[in-house]
Design a protein around this motif. Structure first.
Motif, PDB file in Angstrom:
ATOM      1  N   ALA A 122       0.834  -1.213   0.000  1.00  0.00           N
ATOM      2  CA  ALA A 122       0.000   0.000   0.000  1.00  0.00           C
ATOM      3  C   ALA A 122       0.865   1.257   0.000  1.00  0.00           C
ATOM      4  CB  ALA A 122      -0.929  -0.007   1.211  1.00  0.00           C
ATOM      5  N   ALA A 123       1.917   1.281   0.815  1.00  0.00           N
ATOM      6  CA  ALA A 123       2.794   2.453   0.863  1.00  0.00           C
ATOM      7  C   ALA A 123       3.549   2.618  -0.454  1.00  0.00           C
ATOM      8  CB  ALA A 123       3.769   2.341   2.031  1.00  0.00           C
ATOM      9  N   TRP A 124       3.944   1.497  -1.074  1.00  0.00           N
ATOM     10  CA  TRP A 124       4.632   1.567  -2.364  1.00  0.00           C
ATOM     11  C   TRP A 124       3.720   2.182  -3.430  1.00  0.00           C
ATOM     12  CZ3 TRP A 124       9.040   1.935  -4.586  1.00  0.00           C
ATOM     13  CH2 TRP A 124       9.188   1.633  -5.937  1.00  0.00           C
ATOM     14  N   ARG A 125       2.485   1.724  -3.462  1.00  0.00           N
ATOM     15  CA  ARG A 125       1.534   2.276  -4.440  1.00  0.00           C
ATOM     16  C   ARG A 125       1.293   3.766  -4.197  1.00  0.00           C
ATOM     17  NH1 ARG A 125      -2.242  -2.998  -4.199  1.00  0.00           N
ATOM     18  NH2 ARG A 125      -1.112  -4.197  -5.770  1.00  0.00           N
ATOM     19  N   ALA A 126       1.220   4.162  -2.938  1.00  0.00           N
ATOM     20  CA  ALA A 126       1.031   5.577  -2.613  1.00  0.00           C
ATOM     21  C   ALA A 126       2.233   6.400  -3.067  1.00  0.00           C
ATOM     22  CB  ALA A 126       0.800   5.755  -1.109  1.00  0.00           C
ATOM     23  N   GLN A 127       3.435   5.864  -2.893  1.00  0.00           N
ATOM     24  CA  GLN A 127       4.639   6.550  -3.360  1.00  0.00           C
ATOM     25  C   GLN A 127       4.596   6.738  -4.870  1.00  0.00           C
ATOM     26  OE1 GLN A 127       7.648   7.798  -1.991  1.00  0.00           O
ATOM     27  NE2 GLN A 127       6.484   7.720  -0.100  1.00  0.00           N
ATOM     28  N   LEU A 128       4.253   5.685  -5.592  1.00  0.00           N
ATOM     29  CA  LEU A 128       4.184   5.772  -7.049  1.00  0.00           C
ATOM     30  C   LEU A 128       3.134   6.778  -7.494  1.00  0.00           C
ATOM     31  CD1 LEU A 128       4.521   2.059  -8.196  1.00  0.00           C
ATOM     32  CD2 LEU A 128       6.271   3.847  -8.171  1.00  0.00           C
ATOM     33  N   GLU A 129       1.991   6.764  -6.836  1.00  0.00           N
ATOM     34  CA  GLU A 129       0.917   7.693  -7.179  1.00  0.00           C
ATOM     35  C   GLU A 129       1.366   9.134  -6.970  1.00  0.00           C
ATOM     36  OE1 GLU A 129      -2.449   8.774  -8.883  1.00  0.00           O
ATOM     37  OE2 GLU A 129      -1.842   6.682  -8.662  1.00  0.00           O
ATOM     38  N   GLN A 130       2.066   9.376  -5.882  1.00  0.00           N
ATOM     39  CA  GLN A 130       2.543  10.725  -5.595  1.00  0.00           C
ATOM     40  C   GLN A 130       3.540  11.183  -6.661  1.00  0.00           C
ATOM     41  OE1 GLN A 130       4.406  11.164  -1.784  1.00  0.00           O
ATOM     42  NE2 GLN A 130       4.416  13.379  -1.902  1.00  0.00           N
ATOM     43  N   VAL A 131       4.443  10.317  -7.074  1.00  0.00           N
ATOM     44  CA  VAL A 131       5.429  10.663  -8.098  1.00  0.00           C
ATOM     45  C   VAL A 131       4.758  10.923  -9.436  1.00  0.00           C
ATOM     46  CG1 VAL A 131       7.337   9.726  -9.482  1.00  0.00           C
ATOM     47  CG2 VAL A 131       7.369   9.494  -7.004  1.00  0.00           C
ATOM     48  N   MET A 132       3.707  10.190  -9.746  1.00  0.00           N
ATOM     49  CA  MET A 132       3.060  10.294 -11.048  1.00  0.00           C
ATOM     50  C   MET A 132       2.148  11.502 -11.181  1.00  0.00           C
ATOM     51  SD  MET A 132       4.610   7.865 -12.375  1.00  0.00           S
ATOM     52  CE  MET A 132       3.884   7.748 -13.981  1.00  0.00           C
ATOM     53  N   GLN A 133       1.796  12.144 -10.082  1.00  0.00           N
ATOM     54  CA  GLN A 133       0.971  13.346 -10.153  1.00  0.00           C
ATOM     55  C   GLN A 133       1.765  14.448 -10.838  1.00  0.00           C
ATOM     56  OE1 GLN A 133      -0.251  14.317  -6.197  1.00  0.00           O
ATOM     57  NE2 GLN A 133      -1.502  12.492  -5.978  1.00  0.00           N
ATOM     58  N   ASP A 134       1.089  15.260 -11.616  1.00  0.00           N
ATOM     59  CA  ASP A 134       1.759  16.321 -12.390  1.00  0.00           C
ATOM     60  C   ASP A 134       2.630  17.221 -11.532  1.00  0.00           C
ATOM     61  OD1 ASP A 134      -0.939  16.863 -14.776  1.00  0.00           O
ATOM     62  OD2 ASP A 134       0.689  15.394 -14.730  1.00  0.00           O
ATOM     63  N   ASP A 135       2.126  17.640 -10.376  1.00  0.00           N
ATOM     64  CA  ASP A 135       2.892  18.570  -9.551  1.00  0.00           C
ATOM     65  C   ASP A 135       3.555  17.883  -8.359  1.00  0.00           C
ATOM     66  OD1 ASP A 135       0.568  18.005  -8.197  1.00  0.00           O
ATOM     67  OD2 ASP A 135       0.195  20.065  -7.573  1.00  0.00           O
ATOM     68  N   GLY A 136       3.523  16.568  -8.309  1.00  0.00           N
ATOM     69  CA  GLY A 136       4.064  15.836  -7.162  1.00  0.00           C
ATOM     70  C   GLY A 136       5.542  15.534  -7.251  1.00  0.00           C
ATOM     71  N   PHE A 137       6.178  15.873  -8.376  1.00  0.00           N
ATOM     72  CA  PHE A 137       7.583  15.524  -8.548  1.00  0.00           C
ATOM     73  C   PHE A 137       8.370  16.736  -9.016  1.00  0.00           C
ATOM     74  CE2 PHE A 137      11.199  13.734 -10.878  1.00  0.00           C
ATOM     75  CZ  PHE A 137      11.715  12.906  -9.898  1.00  0.00           C
ATOM     76  N   ALA A 138       9.302  17.153  -8.218  1.00  0.00           N
ATOM     77  CA  ALA A 138      10.184  18.263  -8.583  1.00  0.00           C
ATOM     78  C   ALA A 138      11.621  17.757  -8.556  1.00  0.00           C
ATOM     79  CB  ALA A 138      10.007  19.419  -7.607  1.00  0.00           C
ATOM     80  N   MET A 139      12.371  18.085  -9.583  1.00  0.00           N
ATOM     81  CA  MET A 139      13.761  17.653  -9.652  1.00  0.00           C
ATOM     82  C   MET A 139      14.586  18.407  -8.609  1.00  0.00           C
ATOM     83  SD  MET A 139      14.151  15.347 -11.968  1.00  0.00           S
ATOM     84  CE  MET A 139      15.664  15.303 -12.868  1.00  0.00           C
ATOM     85  N   PRO A 140      15.478  17.703  -7.913  1.00  0.00           N
ATOM     86  CA  PRO A 140      16.387  18.386  -6.990  1.00  0.00           C
ATOM     87  C   PRO A 140      17.302  19.331  -7.770  1.00  0.00           C
ATOM     88  CG  PRO A 140      16.516  15.991  -6.729  1.00  0.00           C
ATOM     89  CD  PRO A 140      15.662  16.268  -7.914  1.00  0.00           C
ATOM     90  N   ALA A 141      17.759  20.389  -7.128  1.00  0.00           N
ATOM     91  CA  ALA A 141      18.598  21.395  -7.784  1.00  0.00           C
ATOM     92  C   ALA A 141      19.837  20.780  -8.420  1.00  0.00           C
ATOM     93  CB  ALA A 141      18.990  22.468  -6.780  1.00  0.00           C
ATOM     94  N   GLU A 142      20.419  19.776  -7.774  1.00  0.00           N
ATOM     95  CA  GLU A 142      21.643  19.171  -8.319  1.00  0.00           C
ATOM     96  C   GLU A 142      21.397  18.376  -9.608  1.00  0.00           C
ATOM     97  OE1 GLU A 142      20.411  16.628  -4.701  1.00  0.00           O
ATOM     98  OE2 GLU A 142      20.742  18.740  -5.068  1.00  0.00           O
ATOM     99  N   LEU A 143      20.137  18.125  -9.952  1.00  0.00           N
ATOM    100  CA  LEU A 143      19.818  17.432 -11.197  1.00  0.00           C
ATOM    101  C   LEU A 143      19.241  18.361 -12.273  1.00  0.00           C
ATOM    102  CD1 LEU A 143      18.317  14.049  -9.940  1.00  0.00           C
ATOM    103  CD2 LEU A 143      20.607  14.504 -10.829  1.00  0.00           C
ATOM    104  N   GLU A 144      19.337  19.657 -12.036  1.00  0.00           N
ATOM    105  CA  GLU A 144      18.827  20.611 -13.012  1.00  0.00           C
ATOM    106  C   GLU A 144      19.507  20.393 -14.356  1.00  0.00           C
ATOM    107  OE1 GLU A 144      18.774  25.391 -13.509  1.00  0.00           O
ATOM    108  OE2 GLU A 144      18.379  24.584 -11.518  1.00  0.00           O
ATOM    109  N   GLY A 145      18.725  20.298 -15.399  1.00  0.00           N
ATOM    110  CA  GLY A 145      19.251  20.065 -16.744  1.00  0.00           C
ATOM    111  C   GLY A 145      19.468  18.596 -17.071  1.00  0.00           C
ATOM    112  N   PHE A 146      19.229  17.713 -16.116  1.00  0.00           N
ATOM    113  CA  PHE A 146      19.384  16.275 -16.347  1.00  0.00           C
ATOM    114  C   PHE A 146      18.242  15.757 -17.213  1.00  0.00           C
ATOM    115  CE2 PHE A 146      18.571  11.847 -15.050  1.00  0.00           C
ATOM    116  CZ  PHE A 146      19.816  11.299 -15.269  1.00  0.00           C
ATOM    117  N   SER A 147      18.554  14.866 -18.134  1.00  0.00           N
ATOM    118  CA  SER A 147      17.488  14.263 -18.934  1.00  0.00           C
ATOM    119  C   SER A 147      17.771  12.788 -19.119  1.00  0.00           C
ATOM    120  CB  SER A 147      17.353  14.958 -20.289  1.00  0.00           C
ATOM    121  OG  SER A 147      18.494  14.699 -21.089  1.00  0.00           O
ATOM    122  N   LEU A 148      16.735  12.047 -19.438  1.00  0.00           N
ATOM    123  CA  LEU A 148      16.844  10.602 -19.687  1.00  0.00           C
ATOM    124  C   LEU A 148      16.682  10.340 -21.165  1.00  0.00           C
ATOM    125  CD1 LEU A 148      14.684   9.308 -16.740  1.00  0.00           C
ATOM    126  CD2 LEU A 148      17.149   9.208 -16.933  1.00  0.00           C
TER     127      LEU A 148
END
Length: 148
Positions: A122-148
């Motif tokens: 349940a906690a894993w699914r909640a973590q994934l849901e939070q990451v997948m929300q449009d505004d729920g994921f912000a890149m840390p400053a040290e990863l600015e400009g990083f791309s996959l």
């Protein structure tokens, strides 16, 4: 390097069978001797013992008079348990750590490179849901400009 997410079940004795693909690496790296501890996100961390030792040393070098440092020491070091894989590649998860992370029968073991995270499903699914929300994921400053 531990990678991948695997859905697993705790058996009736609260043992977790380490996936076969990781057993040999853990035997080679640490002879099956591991450290299981709590994480502030309410999951558990599973480290090969040699990888855990420098982390514990860094934590214990922090001031015990600083409230945040001492709280992290209590959590990470205070909950840390030395555990060993049995001959069948299973790990026993103590009642204290199961309760902390809310682990029931179904769990997720998630590779994080040098270690694993162990989540209740349940906690894993909640973590994934939070990451997948449009505004729920912000890149840390040290990863600015990083791309996959």
């Amino acid at each position: 390097m531990f990678r991948g997410a695997t859905s697993l079940s705790l058996d009736a004795k609260s043992r977790l069978a380490v996936p076969t693909k990781h057993r040999e690496a853990l035997q080679l790296e640490c002879a099956g001797n591991l450290v299981l501890t709590a994480h502030p996100h309410r999951c558990l961390l599973l480290y090969p013992q040699p990888a855990w030792e420098p982390i514990q040393a860094k934590m214990m070098a922090l001031s015990s008079f600083d409230k945040q440092s001492s709280a992290l020491q209590r959590l990470l070091v205070g909950f840390a348990e030395d555990i060993s894989m049995d001959s069948a590649g299973r790990l026993l998860v103590s009642p204290v750590l199961r309760d902390f992370a809310g682990l029931d029968k179904e769990v997720m073991l998630v590779g994080q490179g040098s270690h694993f995270e162990l989540w209740s499903i349940a906690a894993w699914r909640a973590q994934l849901e939070q990451v997948m929300q449009d505004d729920g994921f912000a890149m840390p400053a040290e990863l600015e400009g990083f791309s996959l």
